[in-house]
Design a protein around this motif. Structure first.
Motif, PDB file in Angstrom:
ATOM      1  N   ARG A  99       0.720  -1.683  -0.057  1.00  0.00           N
ATOM      2  CA  ARG A  99       0.079  -0.484   0.361  1.00  0.00           C
ATOM      3  C   ARG A  99       1.288   1.130   0.378  1.00  0.00           C
ATOM      4  NH1 ARG A  99      -5.521  -0.835   0.991  1.00  0.00           N
ATOM      5  NH2 ARG A  99      -6.066  -2.872   2.375  1.00  0.00           N
ATOM      6  N   SER A 100       0.194   2.429  -0.700  1.00  0.00           N
ATOM      7  CA  SER A 100       1.077   3.576  -0.971  1.00  0.00           C
ATOM      8  C   SER A 100       0.974   3.951   0.614  1.00  0.00           C
ATOM      9  CB  SER A 100       0.399   4.674  -1.848  1.00  0.00           C
ATOM     10  OG  SER A 100      -1.347   4.859  -1.042  1.00  0.00           O
ATOM     11  N   SER A 132      -0.255   6.780   1.562  1.00  0.00           N
ATOM     12  CA  SER A 132      -1.884   7.193   2.692  1.00  0.00           C
ATOM     13  C   SER A 132      -2.816   6.393   2.620  1.00  0.00           C
ATOM     14  CB  SER A 132      -2.007   7.927   0.522  1.00  0.00           C
ATOM     15  OG  SER A 132      -2.324   7.029  -0.407  1.00  0.00           O
ATOM     16  N   ASP A 152       1.196   0.888  -7.471  1.00  0.00           N
ATOM     17  CA  ASP A 152       1.520   0.018  -6.445  1.00  0.00           C
ATOM     18  C   ASP A 152       1.859  -1.067  -6.410  1.00  0.00           C
ATOM     19  OD1 ASP A 152       1.588   2.631  -4.207  1.00  0.00           O
ATOM     20  OD2 ASP A 152      -0.567   2.163  -4.772  1.00  0.00           O
ATOM     21  N   ARG A 209       5.362   2.981  -9.118  1.00  0.00           N
ATOM     22  CA  ARG A 209       6.087   3.426  -8.091  1.00  0.00           C
ATOM     23  C   ARG A 209       7.698   3.424  -7.096  1.00  0.00           C
ATOM     24  NH1 ARG A 209       5.850   1.835  -3.067  1.00  0.00           N
ATOM     25  NH2 ARG A 209       3.681   0.651  -2.107  1.00  0.00           N
ATOM     26  N   GLY A 241       7.254  -0.408  -5.913  1.00  0.00           N
ATOM     27  CA  GLY A 241       5.494  -0.968  -6.875  1.00  0.00           C
ATOM     28  C   GLY A 241       6.429  -2.280  -6.168  1.00  0.00           C
TER      29      GLY A 241
END
Length: 253
Positions: A75-76, A78, A148, A174, A177
């Motif tokens: 997960r990012s 955020s 991701d 990213r 990722g």
């Protein structure tokens, strides 16, 4: 100069290939006049793949559960998990994605739409962002470093350029990722499985829309510019089928 044993093996492969070509002669004729490929892509292969997927999912369910178990780890910051699937097909992977995952579906063919919609309806725990009719080698509609995770299962066997897909996956991921894969591959070259893969390959490739039985996909993954590669060779028990040898794992950008 080939050693006698190797020469006999090559001769046997060529002879058996010719026998198979005779059995599949009507399909070869349709391909020669340009009628087989459009029929295959729009009618035959989607119909076959939907039925095959039901069998494959029963055989590979445990391996897929284990493969996607750590998806939430990517997960990012955020808290979102933005995932793109290359060659979504019927959408059989949706059930393995974690709740709240935001999925972008891509496929070169919209012919799987009915079964795709059915699987989307069954898996409301994920969010479906959009569907792109696009090849994995060209994801220009997807911004760089925006995802991701990228997932690719039973796709690399039928693409012309595996390296191009891996480069696109690296572009859209990213930093940090992950690229997830599950692909059937060539068997050990000294095995009988590999012998029969070589025999079946030309006719199989024609009938099943470019699927290659003898591709050593792991080599492209090892040579790609991932920072980490977690790859295993496994066997999926698909009795009497030449696609039992598989690779499974994930690579981190």
């Amino acid at each position: 100069m080939l050693c006698p044993t190797l020469a006999m093996r090559e001769a046997a492969i060529l002879f058996l290939r010719a026998c198979l070509a005779l059995l599949a002669l009507p399909i070869h004729i349709l391909a020669f006049v340009g009628l087989w490929q459009p029929f295959c892509r729009r009618v035959f292969f989607p119909s076959f793949y939907e039925r095959f997927s039901a069998l494959y999912e029963r055989k590979a369910k445990q391996q897929k559960q284990e493969l996607f178990r750590n998806l939430p780890d990517f997960r990012s910051p955020s808290g979102d998990l933005n995932l793109l699937e290359i060659g979504t097909g019927c959408g059989t992977n949706f059930q393995f994605y974690p709740p709240g995952c935001k999925v972008t579906c891509t496929d070169i063919s919209p012919s799987f739409q009915q079964s795709l919609l059915r699987n989307m309806g069954k898996n409301q725990h994920v969010s479906y962002e959009r569907f792109l009719v696009a090849a994995g080698e060209d994801l220009h509609q997807v911004p760089s470093a925006s995802l991701d995770a990228v997932v690719c299962t039973l796709v690399l066997c039928s693409v012309h350029n595996v390296n191009s897909i891996l480069k696109e996956a690296l572009r859209v991921l990213r930093p940090g990722g992950a690229f997830y894969f599950l692909e059937h591959v060539a068997a050990n070259r000294s095995s009988w499985k590999h012998f029969w893969q070589q025999v079946l390959h030309p006719t199989w490739n024609l009938i099943f829309d470019g699927c290659c039985l003898t591709k050593e996909t792991w080599k492209a993954l090892e040579e790609a510019s991932f920072s980490e590669l977690h790859l295993q060779h496994i066997t999926i028990e698909l009795h009497w089928m030449p696609i039992q040898p598989h690779i499974i794992g994930y690579a981190v950008k």
